[in-house]
Write a protein that holds these residues in place. Structure first.
Motif: not given
Length: 383
Positions: A212, A216, A233, A235, A252, A262, A356-358
């Motif tokens: 986090s 993250a 955030q 992940t 995420t 985001h 982050a973004m997944t």
């Protein structure tokens, strides 16, 4: 015996292997990958951290060379009838025992394949083996022979993959109520792994990823736990596991207000995975999948924030990784075939803005469109 498949399944796998060995003109194959031994015979152990090898001859006969600690393990969990034990001792060289075994099996001067590219083959083991076999016969690298046979799953294997996917969903269900401001990464991780074990699943072949805040943006497990803040955030990358078969997921989760960045990164991830779904079918290659992912990300100016791979084949795997050899990366000519279990992930890590973004889950390929194995939609998760 503690077997997860019936005798006809193992017999069919052996037939496929010996047919492939005949095509490669191999008189014998030395298996060092634990997943290869498990797939072929059911043999289930973490004893591959020591020297062991399953010798498979062209006629289908098999002999396992292992340590005394795994003698009963092999008898209880596998179809292997012939087991030879090498003795732990000072300055032991089990490669000598293997050479002597091969001689007893009338393989002197023959063409022998070896699984080199596996965690069961350390550099030291490779040197010991080559030292003994260089003048014994014709040794060839056969690292991917069984690995490629394992790509397409049988109906019985698909049953385990589907069960693994259900356990992965259970893990996310257990985690979500704990993802909140003041929430503990330790409690989240315990809930996820606990849900899988309580559901009858196994330990994963590698650690779950949890991070986090700035962590993250990491794509690997690291030691240390953190408490979630009001704006945060998280992940997560994890896998449900059944009979060692894995079904991975990745998300995420945003805690508190969703930033514009985001949302921008999520939109790119969601668009890319939808485009990949249109490519993840027979007639295309693993390289085509990666190219699709890269095109969508690059069109949005995310080239430096994306990765150089966007997924891989999954199956029965052992530590230290649940990833198969076959990955979605540039130029991979591996054809997509029906009944493959494939993990697709979209990972965007913006280090400049610490955002982050997944997004990802496991698919089963068919004759046409792939089937997502998760019951969870690919929506942006906000808590």
């Amino acid at each position: 015996m503690a077997l997860h498949f019936d005798a006809s399944e193992y017999a069919a796998r052996l037939d496929r292997l010996t047919a492939r060995m005949a095509e490669e003109k191999l008189d014998a194959l030395l298996l060092f990958a634990q997943e290869s031994m498990y797939w072929l015979t059911g043999y289930d152990t973490f004893g591959y951290c020591f020297f062991q090898s399953l010798v498979v001859k062209a006629d289908g006969s098999m002999t396992l060379l292992t340590r005394s600690a795994d003698l009963r393990q092999a008898r209880h969990t596998s179809t292997i009838e012939n087991i030879v034990v090498w003795v732990d001792r000072v300055n032991a060289d089990p490669a000598v025992d293997l050479r002597n075994l091969l001689s007893d099996m009338d393989l002197l001067g023959r063409r022998i394949g070896v699984e080199y590219d596996t965690h069961g083959m350390t550099g030291r083991v490779a040197r010991l083996l080559d030292n003994q076999l260089t003048t014994f016969g014709q040794v060839v690298d056969a690292s991917y022979l069984v690995s490629n046979l394992r790509l397409v799953k049988s109906p019985a294997e698909i049953g385990h993959v589907e069960r693994a996917a259900a356990l992965a969903d259970d893990a996310l269900d257990a985690a979500l109520p704990l993802v909140r401001a003041g929430g503990s990464e330790a409690e989240i991780l315990a809930a996820m792994q606990g849900a899988i074990l309580a559901g009858g699943g196994d330990y994963p072949a590698n650690e779950f990823i949890i991070g986090s805040g700035a962590d993250a943006l990491l794509c690997r497990y690291k030691s240390g736990r953190r408490t979630l803040s009001d704006k945060d955030q998280l992940t997560l990358e994890w896998a449900g596991v059944d009979a060692h078969y894995h079904a991975a997921m990745m998300r995420t989760i945003v805690i508190g207000d969703v930033t514009a960045r985001h949302r921008e990164l999520y939109t790119a991830c969601e668009a890319a995975i939808r485009e990949v779904e249109a490519v993840l079918r027979p007639g295309n290659t693993f390289g085509d999948v990666f190219d699709t992912h890269a095109r969508i990300m690059d069109e949005r100016g995310l080239t430096r924030h994306r990765l150089n791979a966007c997924g891989y084949s999954l199956g029965a795997r052992f530590s230290p990784s649940w990833m198969e050899h076959q990955m979605f990366h540039a130029g991979n000519p591996q054809e997509i075939l029906p009944d493959m279990s494939l993990f697709v992930h979209m990972i965007v890590m913006d280090s400049e803005r610490e955002t982050a973004m997944t997004l990802g889950h496991t698919y089963l390929t068919t004759e046409d469109a792939p089937r997502a194995l998760s019951r969870h939609p690919l929506e942006l998760l906000v808590r």
